[in-house]
Write an enzyme that holds these catalytic residues in place. Structure first.
Site, PDB file in Angstrom:
ATOM      1  N   TYR A  30      10.826  59.713  10.144  1.00 35.16           N
ATOM      2  CA  TYR A  30      11.325  59.170  11.415  1.00 35.16           C
ATOM      3  C   TYR A  30      12.421  58.159  11.128  1.00 35.16           C
ATOM      4  CZ  TYR A  30       8.588  54.927  10.455  1.00 35.16           C
ATOM      5  OH  TYR A  30       8.082  53.789   9.886  1.00 35.16           O
ATOM      6  N   LYS A  70       0.761  42.015   6.137  1.00 32.07           N
ATOM      7  CA  LYS A  70       0.660  43.467   6.081  1.00 32.07           C
ATOM      8  C   LYS A  70       0.009  43.855   4.761  1.00 32.07           C
ATOM      9  CE  LYS A  70       3.216  47.748   6.808  1.00 32.07           C
ATOM     10  NZ  LYS A  70       4.491  48.389   7.203  1.00 32.07           N
ATOM     11  N   GLU A  77      -3.591  25.997 -14.394  1.00 39.19           N
ATOM     12  CA  GLU A  77      -3.062  26.430 -15.695  1.00 39.19           C
ATOM     13  C   GLU A  77      -1.672  25.854 -15.945  1.00 39.19           C
ATOM     14  OE1 GLU A  77      -3.967  30.528 -17.138  1.00 39.19           O
ATOM     15  OE2 GLU A  77      -4.420  30.869 -15.011  1.00 39.19           O
ATOM     16  N   THR A  94       6.866  46.484  11.530  1.00 36.80           N
ATOM     17  CA  THR A  94       5.750  45.837  10.836  1.00 36.80           C
ATOM     18  C   THR A  94       6.104  45.306   9.453  1.00 36.80           C
ATOM     19  OG1 THR A  94       4.983  47.975   9.997  1.00 36.80           O
ATOM     20  CG2 THR A  94       4.030  47.201  12.078  1.00 36.80           C
ATOM     21  N   ASP A  95       7.159  45.837   8.811  1.00 37.11           N
ATOM     22  CA  ASP A  95       7.452  45.452   7.431  1.00 37.11           C
ATOM     23  C   ASP A  95       7.722  43.959   7.287  1.00 37.11           C
ATOM     24  OD1 ASP A  95       7.077  48.014   6.572  1.00 37.11           O
ATOM     25  OD2 ASP A  95       9.189  48.444   6.174  1.00 37.11           O
ATOM     26  N   THR A 115       9.551  50.565  13.790  1.00 36.81           N
ATOM     27  CA  THR A 115       8.892  51.863  13.928  1.00 36.81           C
ATOM     28  C   THR A 115       8.476  52.127  15.362  1.00 36.81           C
ATOM     29  OG1 THR A 115       8.077  51.811  11.656  1.00 36.81           O
ATOM     30  CG2 THR A 115       6.903  53.235  13.183  1.00 36.81           C
TER      31      THR A 115
END
Length: 354
Positions: A53, A192, A309, A119-120, A40
């Site tokens: 974008y 993120k 568990e 950023t992903d 980005t």
């Protein structure tokens, strides 16, 4: 196992004094290699919507040209490693980044490295590099939540502060750092947490390692020990699938992964890494077929501990502890690439530092 503890920077104080980074007038400017990969931060507006974008369109040189004052912080060298949206990030780019950084430091080309990135998948790239890079010099990743064409684009400020952090003496020995929105995160913890907000990144469990503004860089604590593994020589990583657990889950996806020949599975489990009874039987089939199975959680916060568990000892599973599914996948890939397959040895790597 091919595992090493890196106890960097043990002499550092818990809080570093404020400093603007860059030159203090007492010596030459530091040299910073900027490696651009797209994202980005390199995006430009598209008319398909008011906020549309296209990521990965501007070059690294264009990004740097839009950041006033960088020349006062460091001598910059910019290289374009890739120019892709971070959802297309892949291990080929990871290896290219690692090898370029290794060469830059080995040949004394740079005093620090800054990586621009979407950023992903930034936390995944940061975690991979943090595990395979063993240098004391700073490596800092940055990006943005808004493209450069947006009103109040955050990319220029993030680049400025990333260079500022990279040139700060107390950034050394901390492994890979992520700098966005005036905050400094360690690669191991960063994640993120918001799809659109500027403060998208959080450091789960530990909190940020520091803060930065144009006038100062402040670290809160000395560096932590890090797991160190060799960069795989084959420049590839074994196939490991992440499977998301949910209500009414059966074993179809797990069985399909077994048929596809993957080498490991990471379960993004419910709660503390749980799956349904049907899925549990499929995971037992995966272990019988030779796959390494790691239980993680899609909750976001909290540890996945052993034998709570789920009887991990009986099922021969690995608990991810603090690693989210995407980071657990990368660590398992690196372990398998190093031919570490024994469940006890794999668990030891996931438990590193605890």
């Amino acid at each position: 196992m091919v595992l090493t503890m890196l106890p960097w920077g043990t002499s550092l104080m818990a809080a570093a004094p404020a400093s603007g980074g860059g030159s203090t007038g007492q010596g030459p400017l530091p040299r910073v290699l900027i490696l651009a990969t797209g994202g980005t931060i390199a995006g430009k507006a598209d008319p398909r919507s008011a906020i549309g974008y296209d990521a990965g369109t501007a070059t690294g040189q264009q990004l740097i040209a839009n950041v006033p004052g960088l020349d006062k912080l460091a001598h910059l060298q910019v290289e374009q490693i890739a120019n892709i949206p971070s959802q297309d990030m892949n291990h080929t780019v990871w290896f290219r980044l690692a090898e370029r950084i290794n060469a830059a430091f080995a040949h004394h080309e740079a005093d620090a490295v800054v990586i621009t990135h979407g950023t992903d998948t930034m936390e995944e790239t940061a975690f991979f590099l943090d595990t395979v890079l063993h240098h004391e010099q700073a490596v800092v990743m940055t990006g943005s939540m808004r493209p450069g064409s947006a009103i109040s684009a955050d990319g220029p400020a993030n680049i400025y502060e990333a260079v500022q952090v990279a040139t700060h003496p107390h950034a050394r020995g901390r492994g890979v750092l992520v700098v966005l929105n005036d905050t400094i995160h360690a690669a191991h913890w960063v994640s993120k947490a918001d799809s659109t907000a500027l403060q998208t990144f959080t450091s789960r469990h530990a909190g940020p390692v520091g803060i930065v503004d144009p006038a100062a860089v402040r670290f809160f604590a000395p560096p932590r020990s890090r797991l160190a593994m060799a960069l795989p020589k084959e420049q590839s990583l074994p196939a490991v699938d992440v499977i998301y657990a949910h209500a009414d889950m059966d074993g179809r996806q797990i069985d399909e992964s077994i048929r596809a020949g993957v080498k490991g599975l990471v379960i993004a489990g419910m709660g503390d890494g749980n799956v349904s009874a049907s899925a549990m039987k499929a995971l037992d089939r995966a272990v019988a077929a030779g796959l390494v199975v790691v239980r993680s959680s899609h909750v976001g916060d909290g540890f996945v501990n052993r034998n709570v568990e789920v009887d991990d000892n009986a099922h021969h599973f690995v608990a991810s502890y603090d690693l989210n599914p995407q980071k657990a996948r990368i660590l398992l890939q690196l372990l398998l690439a190093a031919d570490v397959r024994d469940v006890g040895d794999v668990q030891q790597a996931f438990a590193f530092g605890y």
